[in-house]
Design a protein around this motif. Structure first.
Motif, short mmCIF file in Angstrom:
data_model
loop_
_atom_site.label_atom_id
_atom_site.label_comp_id
_atom_site.label_asym_id
_atom_site.label_seq_id
_atom_site.Cartn_x
_atom_site.Cartn_y
_atom_site.Cartn_z
N ILE A 37 0.83 -1.21 0.00
CA ILE A 37 0.00 0.00 0.00
C ILE A 37 0.86 1.26 0.00
N THR A 38 0.51 2.21 -0.87
CA THR A 38 1.11 3.55 -0.82
C THR A 38 -0.01 4.57 -0.64
N ILE A 39 0.26 5.61 0.14
CA ILE A 39 -0.74 6.63 0.46
C ILE A 39 -0.10 8.00 0.28
N ALA A 40 -0.71 8.85 -0.54
CA ALA A 40 -0.23 10.22 -0.75
C ALA A 40 -1.35 11.20 -0.41
N VAL A 41 -1.00 12.24 0.34
CA VAL A 41 -1.97 13.26 0.77
C VAL A 41 -1.57 14.61 0.20
N GLY A 42 -2.53 15.31 -0.39
CA GLY A 42 -2.27 16.64 -0.94
C GLY A 42 -3.30 17.64 -0.47
N ALA A 43 -3.13 18.90 -0.90
CA ALA A 43 -4.02 20.01 -0.51
C ALA A 43 -4.18 20.06 1.01
N ARG A 44 -3.04 19.99 1.71
CA ARG A 44 -3.07 19.85 3.19
C ARG A 44 -3.33 21.15 3.95
N PRO A 45 -3.17 22.37 3.56
CA PRO A 45 -2.73 22.79 2.23
C PRO A 45 -1.20 22.82 2.18
N ALA A 95 2.55 9.25 3.17
CA ALA A 95 2.36 8.97 4.60
C ALA A 95 3.02 7.62 4.90
N LYS A 96 4.33 7.64 5.08
CA LYS A 96 5.09 6.38 5.12
C LYS A 96 4.82 5.55 6.37
N LYS A 97 4.67 6.19 7.52
CA LYS A 97 4.39 5.44 8.74
C LYS A 97 3.01 4.79 8.65
N THR A 98 2.09 5.51 8.09
CA THR A 98 0.74 4.96 7.88
C THR A 98 0.79 3.81 6.89
N MET A 99 1.59 3.96 5.84
CA MET A 99 1.76 2.88 4.87
C MET A 99 2.31 1.63 5.53
N ASP A 100 3.26 1.81 6.45
CA ASP A 100 3.87 0.65 7.15
C ASP A 100 2.81 -0.13 7.94
N ILE A 101 1.85 0.58 8.50
CA ILE A 101 0.78 -0.09 9.25
C ILE A 101 -0.02 -1.00 8.33
N PHE A 102 -0.37 -0.50 7.15
CA PHE A 102 -1.15 -1.31 6.21
C PHE A 102 -0.34 -2.45 5.61
N ASN A 103 0.97 -2.31 5.61
CA ASN A 103 1.82 -3.36 5.05
C ASN A 103 2.29 -4.35 6.12
N SER A 104 1.70 -4.26 7.32
CA SER A 104 2.01 -5.20 8.41
C SER A 104 1.06 -6.39 8.35
N GLU A 158 1.27 12.12 11.52
CA GLU A 158 2.34 12.07 10.53
C GLU A 158 2.24 13.15 9.47
N VAL A 159 1.03 13.45 9.02
CA VAL A 159 0.84 14.40 7.92
C VAL A 159 0.47 15.77 8.47
N PRO A 160 1.32 16.78 8.29
CA PRO A 160 1.01 18.13 8.79
C PRO A 160 -0.17 18.74 8.03
#
Length: 264
Positions: free
Chosen positions: A192-200, A206-215, A233-235
């Motif tokens: 799983i890869t997760i990318a967040v935009g317009a944060r703004p 979101a690599k730590k979050t990705m690690d959770i889904f890949n566990s 993780e994501v500001p």
């Protein structure tokens, strides 16, 4: 409206790059759709229209997208649909209108690292790379992290040629408005890869979050833990389109929806 003193129609990338370096106020033109919203004065505007950079090609390991390819082409291209389904159509079809999307180019959007972009999170989740004329091939992730502005020309986007399940999620105040927040989730071979935009702000993985889904946890536990993790993780921040707290609520809901789409 932006302005420039001189116009230069390049006949080669070498020529365009040489002209770019002559003055710090020289600029490479894309479709200029977003550039027109500013009031900056430039010295020389360099046009790449004659350099045949409008293409989408299948290569051995990558799908290659030329820098002058417009958003409308991404929406309708059969090769992109073969590998990535409707994801580009889903992410781009609500951006203002067809006439506008026919003018906006991939290269200008990516090189400018627009924080409001709906395209960049999708490319980031797909593990894309970029080819710069002078600097060569870089991962899109490393390019987005750079703080200095490069004097270079983006030539093409390179997307690994794999069969993915990918979901794009966003919330807008109205159909053609910018996203308040957006998110792309990709599943390739249960990675799983997760990318967040317009944060703004610029899109990020979101690599730590990705690690959770890949566990090896069960799916519901993964989702519960990931929702907690992604908010730390994501500001996120506030702007005219939404507050930080509103974005936090949206992000957790979109994450759950995106993950469920790519796991089903």
């Amino acid at each position: 409206m932006f302005s420039f003193s001189k116009f230069f129609l390049a006949s080669s990338l070498d020529e365009a790059y040489s002209e770019l370096l002559k003055n710090k106020k020289n600029i490479i033109l894309g479709g200029t759709s977003y550039l027109r919203m500013g009031n900056t004065s430039w010295n020389t505007a360099i046009d790449l229209s004659n350099l045949n950079l409008d293409y989408i090609l299948e290569k051995d390991d990558f799908i290659s997208i030329g820098a002058m390819t417009n958003f409308r082409t991404l929406e309708t291209n059969s090769l992109l649909k073969k590998y990535f389904g409707q994801i580009f159509n889903t992410a781009l079809s609500d951006i203002i209108g067809v006439q506008f999307r026919t003018n906006v180019t991939v290269g200008a959007t990516v090189f400018s690292k627009y924080g409001f972009s709906d395209l960049i999170p999708v490319l980031l989740a797909l593990d894309s790379k970029i080819r710069l004329f002078n600097s060569g091939v870089l991962t899109l992730e490393s390019f987005l992290k750079e703080t200095d502005v490069r004097k270079d020309i983006l030539v093409e986007i390179l997307i690994p040629k794999k069969i993915y399940k990918i979901s794009f999620q966003c919330v807008r105040k109205s159909k053609t408005d910018y996203s308040i927040i957006n998110l792309a989730v990709c599943n390739f071979d249960n990675n799983i890869t997760i990318a967040v935009g317009a944060r703004p702000g610029k899109a990020m993985l979101a690599k730590k979050t990705m690690d959770i889904f890949n566990s090896n946890e069960n799916t519901e536990n993964k989702i519960t833990n990931a929702i907690k993790c992604i908010l730390t993780e994501v500001p996120l921040d506030s702007n005219m389109r939404g507050s930080k707290s509103y974005r936090e609520l949206l992000l957790t809901a979109l994450l759950r929806k995106g993950i469920q789409e790519v796991l089903n």
